[in-house]
Design a protein around this motif. Structure first.
Motif, PDB file in Angstrom:
ATOM      1  N   LEU A  43      12.227   7.550  14.118  1.00  0.00           N
ATOM      2  CA  LEU A  43      12.065   8.856  13.487  1.00  0.00           C
ATOM      3  C   LEU A  43      13.232   9.190  12.569  1.00  0.00           C
ATOM      4  N   ARG A  44      14.398   8.657  12.889  1.00  0.00           N
ATOM      5  CA  ARG A  44      15.592   8.975  12.106  1.00  0.00           C
ATOM      6  C   ARG A  44      15.687   8.119  10.835  1.00  0.00           C
ATOM      7  N   ASP A  45      15.387   6.835  10.941  1.00  0.00           N
ATOM      8  CA  ASP A  45      15.722   5.916   9.849  1.00  0.00           C
ATOM      9  C   ASP A  45      14.564   5.090   9.293  1.00  0.00           C
ATOM     10  N   LEU A  46      13.448   4.988  10.005  1.00  0.00           N
ATOM     11  CA  LEU A  46      12.476   3.937   9.697  1.00  0.00           C
ATOM     12  C   LEU A  46      11.101   4.491   9.366  1.00  0.00           C
ATOM     13  N   THR A  47      11.055   5.519   8.534  1.00  0.00           N
ATOM     14  CA  THR A  47       9.774   6.063   8.092  1.00  0.00           C
ATOM     15  C   THR A  47       9.466   5.545   6.686  1.00  0.00           C
ATOM     16  N   TRP A  48       8.180   5.582   6.323  1.00  0.00           N
ATOM     17  CA  TRP A  48       7.788   5.118   4.993  1.00  0.00           C
ATOM     18  C   TRP A  48       8.387   6.005   3.897  1.00  0.00           C
ATOM     19  N   ARG A  94       0.831  -1.198   0.000  1.00  0.00           N
ATOM     20  CA  ARG A  94       0.000   0.000   0.000  1.00  0.00           C
ATOM     21  C   ARG A  94       0.868   1.251   0.000  1.00  0.00           C
ATOM     22  N   GLU A  95       1.860   1.275   0.860  1.00  0.00           N
ATOM     23  CA  GLU A  95       2.695   2.464   0.981  1.00  0.00           C
ATOM     24  C   GLU A  95       3.454   2.738  -0.310  1.00  0.00           C
ATOM     25  N   ILE A  96       3.968   1.690  -0.947  1.00  0.00           N
ATOM     26  CA  ILE A  96       4.700   1.876  -2.196  1.00  0.00           C
ATOM     27  C   ILE A  96       3.737   2.192  -3.336  1.00  0.00           C
ATOM     28  N   GLY A  97       2.681   1.393  -3.465  1.00  0.00           N
ATOM     29  CA  GLY A  97       1.770   1.537  -4.589  1.00  0.00           C
ATOM     30  C   GLY A  97       1.019   2.848  -4.603  1.00  0.00           C
ATOM     31  N   GLU A  98       0.555   3.286  -3.443  1.00  0.00           N
ATOM     32  CA  GLU A  98      -0.204   4.534  -3.398  1.00  0.00           C
ATOM     33  C   GLU A  98       0.686   5.730  -3.702  1.00  0.00           C
ATOM     34  N   ARG A  99       1.941   5.659  -3.302  1.00  0.00           N
ATOM     35  CA  ARG A  99       2.860   6.750  -3.643  1.00  0.00           C
ATOM     36  C   ARG A  99       3.183   6.749  -5.142  1.00  0.00           C
ATOM     37  N   LEU A 100       3.337   5.562  -5.716  1.00  0.00           N
ATOM     38  CA  LEU A 100       3.556   5.485  -7.162  1.00  0.00           C
ATOM     39  C   LEU A 100       2.353   6.039  -7.918  1.00  0.00           C
ATOM     40  N   ALA A 101       1.151   5.681  -7.466  1.00  0.00           N
ATOM     41  CA  ALA A 101      -0.056   6.181  -8.127  1.00  0.00           C
ATOM     42  C   ALA A 101      -0.150   7.694  -8.025  1.00  0.00           C
ATOM     43  N   ALA A 102       0.236   8.239  -6.871  1.00  0.00           N
ATOM     44  CA  ALA A 102       0.189   9.690  -6.689  1.00  0.00           C
ATOM     45  C   ALA A 102       1.153  10.398  -7.626  1.00  0.00           C
ATOM     46  N   GLU A 103       2.219   9.702  -8.049  1.00  0.00           N
ATOM     47  CA  GLU A 103       3.173  10.290  -8.993  1.00  0.00           C
ATOM     48  C   GLU A 103       2.698  10.160 -10.441  1.00  0.00           C
ATOM     49  N   GLY A 104       1.588   9.477 -10.660  1.00  0.00           N
ATOM     50  CA  GLY A 104       1.047   9.373 -12.007  1.00  0.00           C
ATOM     51  C   GLY A 104       1.190   8.024 -12.658  1.00  0.00           C
ATOM     52  N   HIS A 105       1.789   7.051 -11.981  1.00  0.00           N
ATOM     53  CA  HIS A 105       1.905   5.711 -12.533  1.00  0.00           C
ATOM     54  C   HIS A 105       0.589   4.958 -12.362  1.00  0.00           C
ATOM     55  N   ARG A 106       0.320   4.025 -13.271  1.00  0.00           N
ATOM     56  CA  ARG A 106      -0.877   3.207 -13.158  1.00  0.00           C
ATOM     57  C   ARG A 106      -0.520   1.950 -12.381  1.00  0.00           C
ATOM     58  N   VAL A 107      -1.107   1.810 -11.211  1.00  0.00           N
ATOM     59  CA  VAL A 107      -0.776   0.693 -10.324  1.00  0.00           C
ATOM     60  C   VAL A 107      -1.991  -0.201 -10.176  1.00  0.00           C
ATOM     61  N   THR A 108      -1.804  -1.479 -10.450  1.00  0.00           N
ATOM     62  CA  THR A 108      -2.846  -2.479 -10.277  1.00  0.00           C
ATOM     63  C   THR A 108      -2.350  -3.525  -9.285  1.00  0.00           C
ATOM     64  N   VAL A 109      -3.199  -3.886  -8.330  1.00  0.00           N
ATOM     65  CA  VAL A 109      -2.886  -4.947  -7.380  1.00  0.00           C
ATOM     66  C   VAL A 109      -3.721  -6.168  -7.738  1.00  0.00           C
ATOM     67  N   LEU A 110      -3.069  -7.293  -7.914  1.00  0.00           N
ATOM     68  CA  LEU A 110      -3.745  -8.577  -8.069  1.00  0.00           C
ATOM     69  C   LEU A 110      -3.651  -9.311  -6.739  1.00  0.00           C
ATOM     70  N   ALA A 111      -4.800  -9.586  -6.132  1.00  0.00           N
ATOM     71  CA  ALA A 111      -4.849 -10.217  -4.821  1.00  0.00           C
ATOM     72  C   ALA A 111      -5.834 -11.376  -4.845  1.00  0.00           C
ATOM     73  N   THR A 112      -5.821 -12.184  -3.795  1.00  0.00           N
ATOM     74  CA  THR A 112      -6.846 -13.200  -3.617  1.00  0.00           C
ATOM     75  C   THR A 112      -8.037 -12.579  -2.894  1.00  0.00           C
ATOM     76  N   ASP A 113      -9.064 -13.372  -2.692  1.00  0.00           N
ATOM     77  CA  ASP A 113     -10.232 -12.905  -1.936  1.00  0.00           C
ATOM     78  C   ASP A 113     -10.109 -13.214  -0.450  1.00  0.00           C
ATOM     79  N   ALA A 114      -8.926 -13.634   0.000  1.00  0.00           N
ATOM     80  CA  ALA A 114      -8.734 -14.009   1.404  1.00  0.00           C
ATOM     81  C   ALA A 114      -8.683 -12.774   2.297  1.00  0.00           C
ATOM     82  N   CYS A 115      -9.424 -12.822   3.385  1.00  0.00           N
ATOM     83  CA  CYS A 115      -9.305 -11.803   4.430  1.00  0.00           C
ATOM     84  C   CYS A 115      -8.515 -12.365   5.616  1.00  0.00           C
TER      85      CYS A 115
END
Length: 430
Positions: free
Chosen positions: A396-401, A22-43
Motif C-alpha cells: 500500500l505504501r510503495d507498490l501501487t500502479w 495495460r496499466e501504462i498504456g491505458e493511463r497514457l490513452a486516458a491522458e489523450g495520447h494515441r497508444v497502439t499495441v502490436l502483439a502476436t496472436d498467441a494466447c
C-alpha cells in the motif's frame, strides 16, 4: 503523442508483461495520447513455438482506449523442439566475439512475424516505441529497427530472468550479445529491480539510461474476494496453499507439488490450489501423480479474476518458488489480502521479498526447504500474520500502479518531450 507498445502477449493474456503495459498504456490513452499495441496472436506462450496451443482470433480491436493489432506468427516446419534447440544453439554462439549479426539473423529465423513492415506503413508513424521481453527478440528487433530508421526514441523493458545467483542456466537466454547490444543502444531501459539494473550495468548498458520502475497493483481492484465461497466451491477444508502463475518447472510448480507431497506423507491435511496456464511438461507431470495426491490439489488452469480473488481471500500461504520472475505481481496481490508469501532466491525476487520480514525465501529447487517454509507458516499463525501484515503495508505504501505509472511517465518525458507535436504532445499535461 503517438506511442507504440510492442508486447508479444497482450490482453486478454494474463501475463505480467501484459498487465504492465495495460496499466501504462491505458493511463497514457486516458491522458489523450494515441497508444497502439502490436502483439502476436498467441494466447499461450507455447503458441510461439508449438502448434495446437490457444490463439486469439481477433486481429484488431480497441480496449480501454488502446488500439490492439495482433499479427499471426509463423513457425518453420519441424517439431516443437526446434525452437528451444535453436535458442540453446544461440546461447553457445553468443560466447563468440562478433557473433551479434548472426544472432540477429537466427532470432528472426523462427518464429517469423510476417506483416510487421505492412503494420508500420498502415498504423504509423509513431513518436516513441516501447518494446518488451528481450528473450522474445523476434518482435523486438523489427521494432528497434523501425525506431532507428525514423530517429525516434526507443525504450525497452527487458523483463530479465536472471535465475539463481551464479547460474547461467536461465540468464543466458536473456543476455546474448545481440540482446545486450539492443539494450546498450536503447534510449532508456526500464527495469523491475535494482538487481536487474546492476546486472545490466555490469554488462555495459549505460547506468544513466537505466530506470528502476517495477510493477504494482491497484488494491481496490484486488480486494473483494470471498474466501468462504472458494472453500465451499472447491471443497477445501483446512489450510490452503495457493500458487498463481504459469504451471511450469521454472516457476517452481513441480517443486511445490513435491513439497506438498512431503507434507501429506507427514500427515498434514493442507490443500494445494494451482491457478495458471499449464505448459505441456506440467500436464505430463501432473498426469503421473498418484490419484490420492491429485485429490488434494485443486487445479484451475484458466480461472477468471473473480476466482483468483476468492482464492487469495481463502489462502493461508501463497507460494511461487520461481526462478523466472523479474518481480512477481502475484506476491503483491497476496499481500493485499495479508497472506504470507514464499518465493525463491532467484531473479528479482530478493528485491521484492525481504526474508523474515514480509515473507520467506528458499533456494530454487530445494523441495525440503520449501516444505519446511510451508510447514512453518501453517503451524505458526502469529508469524504468518506478521509477515502478511508487513507485506500489505509495503504494498500500500510503495507498490501501487499509480506510483509505477508516475515513474514510467517520467521516463517517457525524458526521451519523448522534444520529439512530439500536437495538442497532446508533451508529458507536461495531456
Amino acid at each position: 503523442m503517438r506511442i507504440l507498445h510492442v508486447v508479444q502477449l497482450y490482453h486478454p493474456v494474463a501475463s505480467g508483461a501484459s498487465r504492465y503495459f495495460r496499466e501504462i498504456g491505458e493511463r497514457l490513452a486516458a491522458e489523450g495520447h494515441r497508444v497502439t499495441v502490436l502483439a502476436t496472436d498467441a494466447c499461450d506462450l507455447e503458441h510461439i513455438w508449438m502448434p495446437g496451443r490457444r490463439r486469439i482470433e481477433t486481429p484488431v480491436e480497441t480496449f480501454n482506449g488502446v488500439q490492439i493489432v495482433r499479427l499471426p506468427i509463423r513457425r518453420r516446419p519441424g517439431p516443437p523442439i526446434l525452437y528451444p534447440a535453436l535458442r540453446r544453439l544461440m546461447t553457445e554462439i553468443s560466447r563468440l566475439p562478433g557473433a551479434a549479426p548472426l544472432l540477429r539473423r537466427l532470432a528472426l529465423w523462427t518464429p517469423q512475424w510476417p506483416g510487421v513492415e505492412a503494420f508500420f506503413a498502415q498504423y504509423g508513424p509513431f513518436d516513441l516505441v516501447h518494446a518488451t521481453n528481450i528473450t522474445l527478440d523476434f518482435a523486438i528487433l523489427p521494432a528497434y529497427a523501425y525506431a532507428q530508421q525514423r530517429g525516434i526514441p526507443f525504450i525497452c523493458t527487458p523483463f530479465m530472468h536472471l535465475g539463481e545467483p551464479g547460474s547461467r542456466a536461465i540468464v543466458r537466454y536473456y543476455s546474448m550479445r545481440h540482446q545486450i547490444d539492443v539494450l546498450r543502444q536503447s534510449d532508456r531501459v526500464m527495469v523491475m529491480t535494482g538487481v536487474e539494473r546492476d546486472f545490466l550495468a555490469a554488462r555495459g548498458v549505460p547506468r544513466e539510461r537505466l530506470r528502476v520502475v517495477g510493477v504494482g497493483v491497484t488494491p481496490e481492484e484486488i480486494q473483494g474476494g470471498d474466501g468462504a465461497r472458494f472453500r465451499a466451491d472447491h471443497r477445501v477444508d483446512g489450510p490452503l496453499v495457493l500458487f498463481i502463475g504459469a504451471l511450469a518447472y521454472d516457476k517452481g510448480a513441480l517443486h511445490l507439488i513435491e513439497a506438498m507431497q512431503r507434507l501429506w506423507r507427514d500427515g498434514h491435511a493442507a490443500t494445494l490450489a494451482l491457478i495458471g496456464a499449464p505448459l505441456a511438461h506440467f500436464d505430463a507431470f501432473y498426469a503421473r501423480l498418484p490419484a490420492a495426491d491429485r485429490m488434494r490439489i485443486r487445479l484451475l488452469p484458466y480461472a477468471p479474476d473473480a476466482v483468483k480473488r476468492d482464492a487469495l481471500a481463502a489462502a493461508d500461504v501463497f507460494a511461487l518458488p520461481s526462478r523466472t520472475d523479474s518481480f512477481g505481481i502475484v506476491f503483491l496481490e497476496a499481500w493485499c489480502y495479508g497472506v504470507p508469501v514464499i518465493g525463491a532466491r532467484a531473479g528479482g525476487i530478493p528485491d521484492v521479498i525481504t526474508d523474515g520480514q514480509d515473507g520467506l525465501l528458499v533456494r530454487f529447487g530445494d523441495v525440503a526447504g520449501l516444505a519446511q517454509a510451508i510447514r512453518l507458516l501453517i503451524g505458526d499463525r502469529a508469524l504468518a500474520q506478521r509477515l502478511g501484515t508487513a507485506g500489505r503495508a509495503k504494498t500500500l505504501r510503495d507498490l501501487t500502479w499509480e506510483r509505477v505509472y508516475a515513474r514510467a511517465r517520467a521516463v517517457y518525458a525524458e526521451v519523448g518531450g522534444a520529439n512530439t507535436t500536437g495538442c497532446c504532445a508533451t508529458f507536461g499535461g495531456a
